[in-house]
Design a protein around this motif. Structure first.
Motif, mmCIF file in Angstrom:
data_model
loop_
_atom_site.group_PDB
_atom_site.id
_atom_site.type_symbol
_atom_site.label_atom_id
_atom_site.label_comp_id
_atom_site.label_asym_id
_atom_site.label_seq_id
_atom_site.Cartn_x
_atom_site.Cartn_y
_atom_site.Cartn_z
ATOM 1 N N PRO A 93 0.893 3.713 12.223
ATOM 2 C CA PRO A 93 1.307 3.544 11.901
ATOM 3 C C PRO A 93 0.466 2.592 10.781
ATOM 4 O O PRO A 93 -1.141 2.356 11.328
ATOM 5 N N PHE A 94 0.691 1.703 9.513
ATOM 6 C CA PHE A 94 -0.246 0.827 8.545
ATOM 7 C C PHE A 94 -0.057 -0.584 8.978
ATOM 8 O O PHE A 94 1.299 -1.073 9.435
ATOM 9 N N THR A 95 -1.097 -0.780 9.647
ATOM 10 C CA THR A 95 -1.212 -2.250 9.964
ATOM 11 C C THR A 95 -2.222 -3.556 8.869
ATOM 12 O O THR A 95 -2.438 -2.635 8.389
ATOM 13 N N GLU A 96 -1.621 -4.650 9.720
ATOM 14 C CA GLU A 96 -2.518 -5.330 8.842
ATOM 15 C C GLU A 96 -4.113 -5.356 8.613
ATOM 16 O O GLU A 96 -4.580 -4.999 7.660
ATOM 17 N N VAL A 97 -4.344 -5.213 9.960
ATOM 18 C CA VAL A 97 -6.064 -4.642 9.554
ATOM 19 C C VAL A 97 -6.460 -3.050 8.250
ATOM 20 O O VAL A 97 -7.866 -3.332 8.235
ATOM 21 N N ASN A 98 -5.387 -2.650 8.636
ATOM 22 C CA ASN A 98 -5.568 -0.882 7.629
ATOM 23 C C ASN A 98 -5.340 -1.864 5.902
ATOM 24 O O ASN A 98 -6.513 -1.848 5.239
ATOM 25 N N LYS A 99 -5.087 -2.658 5.431
ATOM 26 C CA LYS A 99 -4.942 -3.297 4.723
ATOM 27 C C LYS A 99 -5.575 -3.840 4.094
ATOM 28 O O LYS A 99 -6.088 -4.167 3.339
ATOM 29 N N ASN A 100 -6.405 -4.121 4.984
ATOM 30 C CA ASN A 100 -8.422 -4.985 4.534
ATOM 31 C C ASN A 100 -9.062 -4.181 3.921
ATOM 32 O O ASN A 100 -9.698 -4.470 3.449
ATOM 33 N N GLN A 101 -8.436 -2.929 4.309
ATOM 34 C CA GLN A 101 -9.732 -1.863 3.567
ATOM 35 C C GLN A 101 -9.444 -2.056 2.038
ATOM 36 O O GLN A 101 -10.464 -1.215 1.345
ATOM 37 N N GLY A 102 -8.209 -2.569 1.686
ATOM 38 C CA GLY A 102 -7.763 -2.394 0.611
ATOM 39 C C GLY A 102 -8.657 -3.358 -0.354
ATOM 40 O O GLY A 102 -8.796 -3.990 -1.879
ATOM 41 N N LEU A 103 -9.109 -4.633 0.667
ATOM 42 C CA LEU A 103 -10.669 -5.813 -0.340
ATOM 43 C C LEU A 103 -11.212 -5.549 -0.447
ATOM 44 O O LEU A 103 -11.840 -4.470 0.092
ATOM 45 N N LEU A 104 -11.781 -5.416 -1.690
ATOM 46 C CA LEU A 104 -13.007 -5.432 -2.447
ATOM 47 C C LEU A 104 -13.892 -6.061 -3.182
ATOM 48 O O LEU A 104 -12.792 -6.666 -4.160
ATOM 49 N N LEU A 131 -7.697 -8.562 -3.436
ATOM 50 C CA LEU A 131 -7.115 -7.377 -2.651
ATOM 51 C C LEU A 131 -6.931 -5.788 -4.101
ATOM 52 O O LEU A 131 -6.278 -6.803 -4.903
ATOM 53 N N ASN A 132 -6.853 -4.795 -3.350
ATOM 54 C CA ASN A 132 -6.724 -3.805 -4.403
ATOM 55 C C ASN A 132 -6.033 -2.990 -4.329
ATOM 56 O O ASN A 132 -5.645 -2.225 -3.642
ATOM 57 N N ASP A 133 -4.606 -3.485 -5.145
ATOM 58 C CA ASP A 133 -3.004 -2.895 -5.044
ATOM 59 C C ASP A 133 -3.459 -1.597 -4.297
ATOM 60 O O ASP A 133 -2.387 -0.929 -4.248
ATOM 61 N N GLU A 134 -3.952 -0.815 -5.798
ATOM 62 C CA GLU A 134 -3.989 0.556 -6.248
ATOM 63 C C GLU A 134 -4.645 1.492 -4.784
ATOM 64 O O GLU A 134 -4.150 2.419 -3.912
ATOM 65 N N ILE A 135 -5.824 0.815 -3.919
ATOM 66 C CA ILE A 135 -5.922 1.228 -3.284
ATOM 67 C C ILE A 135 -5.234 0.952 -1.879
ATOM 68 O O ILE A 135 -5.392 1.845 -0.985
ATOM 69 N N VAL A 136 -4.286 -0.494 -1.737
ATOM 70 C CA VAL A 136 -3.637 -0.157 -0.522
ATOM 71 C C VAL A 136 -2.897 0.419 -0.434
ATOM 72 O O VAL A 136 -1.829 0.730 0.025
ATOM 73 N N GLU A 137 -2.101 1.257 -1.715
ATOM 74 C CA GLU A 137 -0.893 2.105 -1.709
ATOM 75 C C GLU A 137 -1.949 3.339 -1.549
ATOM 76 O O GLU A 137 -1.191 3.987 -0.853
ATOM 77 N N HIS A 138 -3.012 3.437 -1.578
ATOM 78 C CA HIS A 138 -2.868 5.006 -1.694
ATOM 79 C C HIS A 138 -3.655 5.004 0.098
ATOM 80 O O HIS A 138 -3.429 5.793 0.396
ATOM 81 N N ILE A 139 -3.336 3.481 0.883
ATOM 82 C CA ILE A 139 -4.087 4.199 2.444
ATOM 83 C C ILE A 139 -2.324 4.246 3.375
ATOM 84 O O ILE A 139 -2.856 4.829 3.875
ATOM 85 N N LYS A 140 -1.939 3.222 1.992
ATOM 86 C CA LYS A 140 -0.487 3.462 2.743
ATOM 87 C C LYS A 140 -0.075 5.504 2.753
ATOM 88 O O LYS A 140 0.833 5.650 4.061
ATOM 89 N N THR A 141 0.252 5.431 1.859
ATOM 90 C CA THR A 141 0.007 6.543 1.685
ATOM 91 C C THR A 141 -0.007 7.833 3.009
ATOM 92 O O THR A 141 -0.249 9.245 3.640
ATOM 93 N N MET A 142 -1.637 7.272 2.628
ATOM 94 C CA MET A 142 -2.539 8.438 4.031
ATOM 95 C C MET A 142 -1.912 8.651 5.229
ATOM 96 O O MET A 142 -1.912 9.117 6.006
ATOM 97 N N PHE A 143 -2.029 7.034 5.813
ATOM 98 C CA PHE A 143 -1.220 7.059 6.964
ATOM 99 C C PHE A 143 -0.133 7.624 6.936
ATOM 100 O O PHE A 143 0.568 8.143 7.934
ATOM 101 N N ALA A 144 0.759 7.917 5.426
ATOM 102 C CA ALA A 144 2.485 8.521 6.224
ATOM 103 C C ALA A 144 2.042 9.857 5.878
ATOM 104 O O ALA A 144 2.935 10.406 7.523
ATOM 105 N N LYS A 145 1.575 10.270 6.015
ATOM 106 C CA LYS A 145 0.958 11.925 5.701
ATOM 107 C C LYS A 145 0.815 12.260 7.354
ATOM 108 O O LYS A 145 1.367 13.439 7.844
ATOM 109 N N VAL A 146 -0.069 11.401 8.833
ATOM 110 C CA VAL A 146 -0.363 12.107 9.326
ATOM 111 C C VAL A 146 0.720 10.863 10.537
ATOM 112 O O VAL A 146 0.642 11.224 11.803
#
Lengths: 414, 414
Positions: free
Chosen positions: A109-120, A91-106
């Motif tokens: 809701p940020f879900t577990e599924v989205n968190k998986n996008q931070g797995l690299l 899990l790349n924390d920086e990426i997860v934070e980035h995705i959270k920010t992107m979701f918050a902007k629009v």
């Protein structure tokens, strides 16, 4: 330097979408001196991806994959890449934070599924996606590179331009590449080729010529490849001057994105002249092309789509007797339409079309594909008859291109 | 039944053209029940073609190659196919005669180079090309098929439809396939998906659903695969009725090539009503879409492209005071434009647009992307304000789609 592009996903294989991602990537790679050896579209399937990757790496120095990076379970690219490189996902924390920010902007809701996008895969360099949630990945080993990008065209393009192309230029020693585009208009590819044959045969061997025909014009693209920027620039300049001496009558511009409507706009602005358009068979297509250019309101006053004969008579002052005597599809009516709108809208130029785009002969007896185009200038009005064949959309497109070509020639004269 | 498509030639690899041939072939193969396993674009190079062919045949029952069949020396596909099948080229007199006839028709000289197009591997079944000079080739061995087709899209499509698809259906035992398209308009893919989620999850397992989004609409394509035509037809009918009960508000048609402009045309013809269009920021784009439909002259009277304020005032009777008070980009002006053209052209309906497509705010202070769309009906006129973002071409396209959606809804009501 050779590359292979692999697009992952079923949309292309079922014929649902055109593979425009590969076209973009291929164009951009060629521009920086990387040749594309093969483009492969494959299914979103682990075995197939592994096999395609192995094949590609056996021949190419750079492999670029697109697609298969979404948040849903269908997208197995990441797991497959980890397997291919004998790696694990972390899990790349920086990426997860980035995705959270992107979701918050629009406000999503940020879900577990989205968190998986931070797995690299641990061995990759993540490529930050500033316009979406799926990060790109850059793998490098044994002087070979594998890049994985999201399939959403806007995201892929942004990552290519901001991350991948600069990184490729840093990683590999690439030749210096210079491109120059010459836009010609009004002649087919084979005729242009014939006229410039001698010039083309005498090009220095480090300059290549490509013909890029589309919509009534042919772009000529010169590509010079070498190590000295100065030599390349000078050589290209010399060749363009030679070319201008041969085909000055059909060259309309030198910008990669220049079109005939851009050229018309520049000329009219420079000369502080105006134009109006009366369209029958082209149905708004010429107006649409002219108004597609930012700032068209400086020179385009307006248009009339005179589909019904009553509009030709009432709005463009076409004499009803002309229609009765010569039919609506005639040079007389085309010229009267052009004069009519020029006077009414008080413009320097006017252009008018009347014809039969088909598929049936309608109320006139005119052959399908016949179009009259008239041009009104400050001094005169004239028209030409054309036969543009079929089907309907081709007749409209060809008539539009020809009308733009005619009006441009006229503006140049005045 | 699996197929692979191989396109030969450099145009795709240098990013010059989009691979639209593969999209067509993939669509048509899927329709008759053949899945496409992979699409591969390769160079016009013997070694590369041989390798791609071998790879493809190791996985696919049917391999379709396009491109590389022209008369010039670059096109080595034919020789390579002969080598691949351990075969030699022989002159096919019938093909040579056919090419001679084609050349005579257009008064082109027939040369030795052209005669070479009649040279074909002895083991292939030639596929007659009725619209060009390069014949297609059909190779069959060990219950596997290799087909080679010219790369010119029109020729490739004709050969596919008239020869290749029927021959595939004769050669292989394929399941019965039934497609049904449902065209929806005005909602994005994800919203449509949410509304029909339950229905989709309960589809019988022999019916698949595909979402095909484009230009403001989403096509839903149901594909049923099985052995009984009757069962498939009945099941599709049942599912379409269920779907209509869920999203009747956004379904606008059931034809594969139906568009909203076709739907508007059918409605207006049926109701014997007419329409006129006044466009400012959309610049002719709505007129172009409406007149793209054959027979549009039955209901489309005409349009005014009112780019300059003087045209809005003089031609559409917009009160100058409205422009001074509210600016040209306002609901007041949009409604006055719609009423103006409806009265002048004596039509049942009118539609008008005014807005700022960008990129700059021009002479008004309106934000780039703001568009007012007005609809005039026999009873009233109303307008809506939209914000379509940027860039310019997207604003124009979105405003055009929205205008067509609004007018269609209105016609349905009356």
């Amino acid at each position: 330097m050779q590359a292979e592009i692999i697009t992952i996903g079923d949309e292309i294989l079922i014929g649902q979408i055109l593979d425009s991602n590969s076209k973009f990537i291929a164009t951009e790679l060629n521009k920086i001196g990387v040749s594309v050896y093969q483009i492969t579209s494959i299914q979103d399937d682990k075995k197939h991806i592994l096999e395609a990757l192995k094949n590609a790496q056996s021949k190419a120095d750079i492999v670029i994959l697109t697609g298969g990076l979404g948040p849903t379970k269908d997208d197995i690219t990441k797991l497959t890449l980890a397997e291919y490189f004998n790696d694990t996902l972390i899990l790349n924390d920086e990426i997860v934070e980035h995705i959270k920010t992107m979701f918050a902007k629009v406000n999503y809701p940020f879900t577990e599924v989205n968190k998986n996008q931070g797995l690299l895969p641990s061995s990759c360099t993540p490529l930050f996606n500033t316009v979406g949630t799926a990060p790109g990945m850059w793998f490098e080993n044994n002087k070979k590179v594998v890049v994985s990008l999201p399939g959403v065209p806007f995201e892929m393009k942004t990552l290519m331009s901001l991350s991948v192309l600069p990184k490729i230029q840093q990683t590999f020693k690439l030749p210096y590449i210079l491109h120059k585009t010459i836009l010609t208009y009004g002649m087919g590819e084979s005729i242009v080729a014939e006229r410039i044959e001698d010039w083309e045969n005498n090009l220095p061997n480090f300059i290549k010529l490509a013909y890029l025909p589309s919509f009534g014009n042919v772009r000529l693209r010169l590509t010079a490849k070498g190590i000295s920027k100065e030599i390349l620039e000078n050589s290209i300049k010399v060749e363009v001057v030679k070319l201008q001496n041969i085909i000055s009558d059909i060259i309309i511009g030198f910008e990669e994105n220049e079109t005939i409507e851009v050229s018309i706009g520049l000329l009219l602005k420079e000369k502080q002249q105006t134009i109006a358009i009366a369209e029958s068979c082209t149905g708004g297509s010429i107006c649409k092309r002219i108004t597609a250019i930012p700032g068209a309101s400086n020179y385009f006053i307006g248009g009339v789509i005179a589909y019904n004969a009553s509009v030709k008579i009432n709005e463009l002052s076409v004499d009803k007797r002309l229609i009765d005597e010569f039919s609506v599809v005639s040079c007389q009516v085309a010229e009267a339409m052009a004069k009519g709108i020029q006077q009414k809208y008080q413009t320097t130029y006017a252009i008018a079309t009347t014809g039969n785009a088909g598929p049936t002969t309608d109320d006139t007896d005119t052959t399908v594909g016949t179009v009259f185009i008239a041009v009104a200038t400050p001094a005169a009005v004239y028209s030409e008859e054309f036969f543009f064949g079929k089907p309907r959309e081709k007749v409209i497109e060809r008539a539009t291109n020809k009308a733009l070509e005619m009006i441009r020639k006229e503006i140049l004269k005045n």
